[in-house]
Write a protein that holds these residues in place. Structure first.
Motif, short mmCIF file in Angstrom:
data_model
loop_
_atom_site.label_atom_id
_atom_site.label_comp_id
_atom_site.label_asym_id
_atom_site.label_seq_id
_atom_site.Cartn_x
_atom_site.Cartn_y
_atom_site.Cartn_z
N SER A 90 -42.42 40.50 -64.71
CA SER A 90 -42.89 39.79 -63.52
C SER A 90 -42.54 40.60 -62.29
O SER A 90 -41.52 40.39 -61.64
N TRP A 91 -43.42 41.58 -62.01
CA TRP A 91 -43.27 42.42 -60.82
C TRP A 91 -41.89 43.08 -60.75
O TRP A 91 -41.20 43.07 -59.75
N GLY A 92 -41.52 43.68 -61.90
CA GLY A 92 -40.26 44.41 -61.96
C GLY A 92 -39.12 43.66 -62.58
O GLY A 92 -38.04 44.23 -62.78
N VAL A 93 -39.31 42.38 -62.89
CA VAL A 93 -38.25 41.56 -63.49
C VAL A 93 -38.66 41.19 -64.91
O VAL A 93 -39.69 40.53 -65.11
N PRO A 94 -37.89 41.58 -65.94
CA PRO A 94 -38.24 41.17 -67.31
C PRO A 94 -38.15 39.64 -67.43
O PRO A 94 -37.21 39.02 -66.95
N VAL A 95 -39.16 39.05 -68.07
CA VAL A 95 -39.20 37.60 -68.26
C VAL A 95 -39.51 37.29 -69.72
O VAL A 95 -40.24 38.00 -70.39
N ASP A 96 -38.93 36.19 -70.20
CA ASP A 96 -39.10 35.80 -71.59
C ASP A 96 -40.40 35.01 -71.78
O ASP A 96 -40.98 34.50 -70.82
N ALA A 97 -40.80 34.91 -73.03
CA ALA A 97 -41.91 34.02 -73.36
C ALA A 97 -41.51 32.58 -73.11
O ALA A 97 -40.32 32.23 -73.13
N GLY A 98 -42.49 31.74 -72.85
CA GLY A 98 -42.19 30.34 -72.60
C GLY A 98 -43.44 29.53 -72.38
O GLY A 98 -44.54 29.94 -72.77
N THR A 99 -43.29 28.39 -71.72
CA THR A 99 -44.41 27.48 -71.48
C THR A 99 -44.56 27.22 -70.00
O THR A 99 -43.58 26.95 -69.30
N SER A 100 -45.79 27.33 -69.52
CA SER A 100 -46.14 26.93 -68.17
C SER A 100 -47.09 25.74 -68.29
O SER A 100 -47.34 25.23 -69.39
N TYR A 101 -47.62 25.28 -67.16
CA TYR A 101 -48.47 24.09 -67.16
C TYR A 101 -49.58 24.21 -66.13
O TYR A 101 -49.37 24.78 -65.05
N ASN A 102 -50.74 23.67 -66.46
CA ASN A 102 -51.78 23.37 -65.48
C ASN A 102 -51.67 21.90 -65.11
O ASN A 102 -51.58 21.04 -66.00
N VAL A 103 -51.70 21.59 -63.82
CA VAL A 103 -51.74 20.21 -63.35
C VAL A 103 -53.17 19.93 -62.90
O VAL A 103 -53.70 20.60 -62.01
N ILE A 104 -53.82 18.96 -63.55
CA ILE A 104 -55.25 18.70 -63.34
C ILE A 104 -55.41 17.28 -62.81
O ILE A 104 -54.93 16.32 -63.42
N ALA A 105 -56.10 17.16 -61.68
CA ALA A 105 -56.26 15.86 -61.02
C ALA A 105 -57.73 15.56 -60.82
O ALA A 105 -58.48 16.37 -60.26
N ARG A 155 -63.13 33.32 -54.52
CA ARG A 155 -61.77 33.21 -54.02
C ARG A 155 -61.80 33.21 -52.50
O ARG A 155 -62.51 34.00 -51.88
N LEU A 156 -61.02 32.33 -51.88
CA LEU A 156 -60.73 32.40 -50.46
C LEU A 156 -59.31 32.92 -50.30
O LEU A 156 -58.38 32.44 -50.96
N GLY A 157 -59.16 33.92 -49.40
CA GLY A 157 -57.84 34.46 -49.13
C GLY A 157 -57.64 35.86 -49.66
O GLY A 157 -58.46 36.37 -50.42
N SER A 158 -56.54 36.48 -49.24
CA SER A 158 -56.04 37.79 -49.71
C SER A 158 -55.94 38.81 -48.61
O SER A 158 -56.46 39.89 -48.70
N VAL A 159 -55.23 38.49 -47.55
CA VAL A 159 -54.95 39.43 -46.47
C VAL A 159 -53.61 40.11 -46.75
O VAL A 159 -52.63 39.43 -47.08
N PRO A 160 -53.52 41.44 -46.66
CA PRO A 160 -52.24 42.12 -46.91
C PRO A 160 -51.14 41.67 -45.95
O PRO A 160 -51.41 41.34 -44.80
N TYR A 161 -49.91 41.68 -46.43
CA TYR A 161 -48.78 41.34 -45.57
C TYR A 161 -47.52 41.96 -46.17
O TYR A 161 -47.45 42.26 -47.37
N ALA A 162 -46.50 42.18 -45.31
CA ALA A 162 -45.33 42.96 -45.70
C ALA A 162 -44.48 42.28 -46.77
O ALA A 162 -43.80 42.95 -47.54
N GLY A 163 -44.50 40.96 -46.84
CA GLY A 163 -43.64 40.26 -47.78
C GLY A 163 -44.22 40.06 -49.16
O GLY A 163 -43.62 39.37 -50.00
N TYR A 164 -45.37 40.67 -49.42
CA TYR A 164 -46.08 40.48 -50.69
C TYR A 164 -45.17 40.71 -51.91
O TYR A 164 -44.50 41.73 -52.01
N HIS A 165 -45.13 39.72 -52.79
CA HIS A 165 -44.39 39.81 -54.06
C HIS A 165 -42.94 40.25 -53.87
O HIS A 165 -42.42 41.06 -54.65
N SER A 166 -42.31 39.70 -52.85
CA SER A 166 -40.92 40.07 -52.59
C SER A 166 -40.12 38.84 -52.19
O SER A 166 -40.68 37.76 -51.94
#
Length: 324
Positions: free
Chosen positions: A115-130, A286-297
């Protein structure tokens, strides 16, 4: 192991990525801009098709910014399989239920990775659908989505508490004035990459698209991903990953012109959840995606999210949701 480019390089390379584009051929071209007052800003067709006057309370940028602070400061990093993500998913589900939506949650298996330089384990995430009451995917409908996760090191204010918080405000408005075309709202899990290839990206939306029935595919009028919509910029990016989103993009461009919101278009943007739909032949942008200094940090804090910018996005989206 895969390692990301430096943030400063990313700021120059990314007009349109929530994450670094996994395919060398998928690069965003120069955007074309449309600004208020240009000759194409409001054609007679645009004006004739204006929706009726608003009855819902106006888009509340202050409420959006308050939710951004909640996600970034009180919950913090929301890596897809982490306790922080689960807290965020519970909060989103509770908010949507309180607005009268029928809310469900689907499990999304996620592999181990980086995950962007950090090792991460397998697991479960979720979609929230309304869904609004009486929702029927065998009739025409729309989807508005935003990914709920962040990379492991980031509190994710702009990426992507901004998109999720705009989604929640649109949910509030639509609960007060239901759109003519019913709209399903989805907070996607595990959008952020766990490696370089497209197969290690967009896990929640890819699973969602795989499970769509034939009638649900045929009746989808359009899907919009709200991803990094808060950084102040000359114009709101309206982007596609390929040709399947081009018709919907033109439709949303017309909406932006009628709303007199400056906007820019970009192609080959495959770095958000719209791409899962486009790859399946479904209309999505997609709407959005302007570069910025704090990206993924760890510096991706609420100060990057601008009230004027989220208000512009809200104006485009609310007008589109209220259009036939």
């Amino acid at each position: 192991m895969w390692r990301p480019l430096a943030t400063t390089v990313l700021g120059l390379a990314l007009l349109a990525g929530c994450t670094d584009d996994p395919e060398p051929s998928a690069r965003t071209g120069s955007p074309s801009y449309a600004t208020p007052g240009s000759p194409s800003d409001a054609t007679p067709t645009d004006l004739a098709s204006d929706p009726p006057a608003e009855r819902a309370e106006p888009f509340d940028a202050d409420a959006v910014l308050a939710d951004v602070r909640r996600f970034a400061n009180r919950i913090g990093p929301r890596e897809a399989t982490s306790p922080g993500f689960r807290r965020a998913a519970r909060f989103v589900a509770q908010r949507l239920r309180s607005l009268g939506y029928d809310v469900g949650r689907t499990r999304v298996p996620v592999p181990a990775g980086d995950s962007w330089g950090v090792p991460v384990d397998a697991g479960t995430s979720y979609n929230v659908i309304a869904d609004p009451p009486g929702f029927d995917a065998t009739k025409p409908y729309r989807i508005v989505g935003a990914h709920l996760d962040s990379v492991a090191v980031s509190p994710g204010a702009e990426d992507n508490a901004s998109g999720t918080s705009v989604l929640l405000e649109l949910a509030r408005m639509a609960s007060e004035q239901p759109p003519d075309v019913p709209t399903r709202l989805i907070a996607f899990g595990a959008e952020e990459p766990r490696g370089e290839s497209d197969d290690l990206h967009h896990f929640g939306s890819r699973q969602y698209v795989r499970r769509m029935s034939g009638p649900a595919r045929r009746n989808l009028d359009g899907m919009v991903a709200l991803d990094r919509v808060g950084v102040r910029a000359p114009a709101v990016p309206i982007c596609t990953g390929g040709p399947n989103g081009s018709g919907l993009r033109r439709e949303v461009e017309r909406t932006a012109r009628a709303a007199r919101v400056p906007h820019a278009t970009c192609d080959d943007n495959r770095a958000s959840d719209h791409w899962s739909f486009e790859k399946a032949g479904l209309p999505a942008i997609r709407l959005g995606s302007v570069p910025y200094a704090g990206y993924h940090s760890a510096q991706d804090r609420p100060h990057y999210v601008d009230d004027r910018e989220v208000r512009r996005v809200g104006r485009i989206m609310w007008r589109w949701l209220r259009s036939p």
